[in-house]
Motif scaffolding. Structure first.
Motif, mmCIF file in Angstrom:
data_model
loop_
_atom_site.group_PDB
_atom_site.id
_atom_site.type_symbol
_atom_site.label_atom_id
_atom_site.label_comp_id
_atom_site.label_asym_id
_atom_site.label_seq_id
_atom_site.Cartn_x
_atom_site.Cartn_y
_atom_site.Cartn_z
ATOM 1 N N MET A 134 -33.221 -19.151 -5.401
ATOM 2 C CA MET A 134 -32.154 -18.267 -5.840
ATOM 3 C C MET A 134 -31.073 -19.045 -6.578
ATOM 4 N N LEU A 135 -30.722 -20.234 -6.059
ATOM 5 C CA LEU A 135 -29.701 -21.049 -6.708
ATOM 6 C C LEU A 135 -30.164 -21.532 -8.075
ATOM 7 N N GLU B 135 -32.040 -19.845 -10.148
ATOM 8 C CA GLU B 135 -31.847 -18.720 -11.061
ATOM 9 C C GLU B 135 -30.365 -18.502 -11.361
ATOM 10 N N ARG B 136 -29.528 -18.609 -10.321
ATOM 11 C CA ARG B 136 -28.091 -18.426 -10.532
ATOM 12 C C ARG B 136 -27.516 -19.515 -11.427
ATOM 13 N N VAL C 287 -28.252 -18.729 -15.090
ATOM 14 C CA VAL C 287 -27.400 -17.663 -15.624
ATOM 15 C C VAL C 287 -25.975 -18.155 -15.824
ATOM 16 N N SER C 288 -25.432 -18.881 -14.842
ATOM 17 C CA SER C 288 -24.053 -19.364 -14.948
ATOM 18 C C SER C 288 -23.895 -20.386 -16.069
ATOM 19 N N TYR D 220 -20.060 -22.220 -13.099
ATOM 20 C CA TYR D 220 -21.200 -23.069 -13.436
ATOM 21 C C TYR D 220 -21.176 -24.370 -12.631
ATOM 22 N N SER E 259 -22.102 -23.584 -9.084
ATOM 23 C CA SER E 259 -23.544 -23.357 -8.966
ATOM 24 C C SER E 259 -24.311 -24.668 -9.045
ATOM 25 N N TYR F 20 -26.634 -26.140 -6.083
ATOM 26 C CA TYR F 20 -28.049 -26.414 -6.383
ATOM 27 C C TYR F 20 -28.438 -27.814 -5.924
#
Length: 296
Positions: free
Chosen positions: A208-209, A211-212, A215-216, A258, A261, A265
């Motif tokens: 999930m991280l 993917e996030r 996007v960020s 960003y 995130s 990650y």
């Protein structure tokens, strides 16, 4: 550090915009509320720049202390532009965790200890003690002959003791060992479930991280381009300072998301390595397995 520099740039824009707005106000081309709004934005920029400078110095000192560097050392931090992207199989992660972590070995050890206690209790249900002794004594008809010319007398003693009645103590000891075994089995089964769920959650959180983060990162790049265009339009007089301030805040917010995130990650990446002792990126163990010596 970048945030601090951007705040200084915005502060310069605010000062320049305030001077322009004052000139327009004196000529009657603008209103006083707009002038006050720009002045308030300038004061806010000053406060944020001062606070960002304090935070930067505090974080730098803490980092230097952790790294063992001198206070006068210069540190320049750059956010990584690339990050590892690789698939992680949940079943493989769980299997590696059971193979490599000490907690998994402890599960089997505790069950073996409980079995040993039951076996020991079974062996003590019928306790029989056998004792034997052997000795030599000097014997004679008179006291004086004991020390002069004695005869050796051998003595042998053999004793066997068997409990007739223990009032249920052995049965109670056996029941206690079996109950403890069931309790250990239940606790170990529950801990195994929690162990597997922890690995499963960490793997899914890592995915999930990832993917996030993607996007960020894209959002931060778009916000940066929008801000660069807004700065150029402001310099030509096509964008007001208020609009520039809004664009700059959106750009900083996207940048913070960003960086946050990216931090989450990397933390998840190393947590996964710690839980499995395996590097999924390179496909290698994080330790050197012991090699059994086959020499005679």
């Amino acid at each position: 550090m970048k945030t601090y520099r951007l705040l200084l740039v915005l502060l310069l824009f605010s000062i320049e915009g305030l001077a322009q707005e004052k000139a327009l106000y004196e000529m009657g081309s603008t209103f006083e509320d707009k002038l006050l709004q720009i002045e308030l934005a300038m004061l806010t920029s000053k406060q944020e720049a001062a606070q960002a400078k304090v935070n930067l110095e505090t974080s730098s000192l803490r980092l230097k202390s952790n790294l063992g560097l001198n206070e006068s050392a210069e540190i320049t931090l750059l956010s990584p532009q690339e990050y590892p992207v690789f698939p992680v199989d949940v079943d493989k992660a769980i299997s590696l965790a059971f193979e490599n972590r000490a907690e998994a070995l402890g599960f089997e050890r505790r069950k073996l200890e409980a079995d040993a206690q039951v076996a020991e209790a079974k062996g003590e249900r019928m306790q029989m003690n056998l004792a034997a002794s052997y000795g030599l004594n000097n014997a004679a008809l008179t006291w004086a002959d004991i020390y002069r010319n004695p005869d050796n007398q051998a003595l042998v003693n053999l004793a066997l003791s068997v409990p007739v009645l223990d009032w249920g103590r052995n049965k109670a000891r056996m029941s206690l060992a079996q109950a403890n075994k069931k309790l250990v089995e239940y606790e170990v089964a529950q801990e195994v479930i929690n162990f597997e769920q922890e690995i499963f959650t960490k793997v899914k959180n890592f995915e999930m991280l990832e993917e996030r983060l993607s996007v960020s990162k894209l959002s931060s790049e778009v916000a940066q381009k929008r801000y660069d265009l807004a700065v150029k339009r402001y310099q030509t007089g096509n964008v007001s300072l208020t609009d520039l301030n809004i664009v700059q805040q959106e750009k900083d917010s996207s940048k913070r998301l960003y960086v946050g995130s990216l931090r989450d990650y990397w933390l998840a990446y190393f947590e996964l390595r710690q839980l499995t002792l395996y590097d999924f990126e390179s496909g290698q163990l994080l330790y050197i397995p012991e090699v059994e010596d086959t020499k005679p």
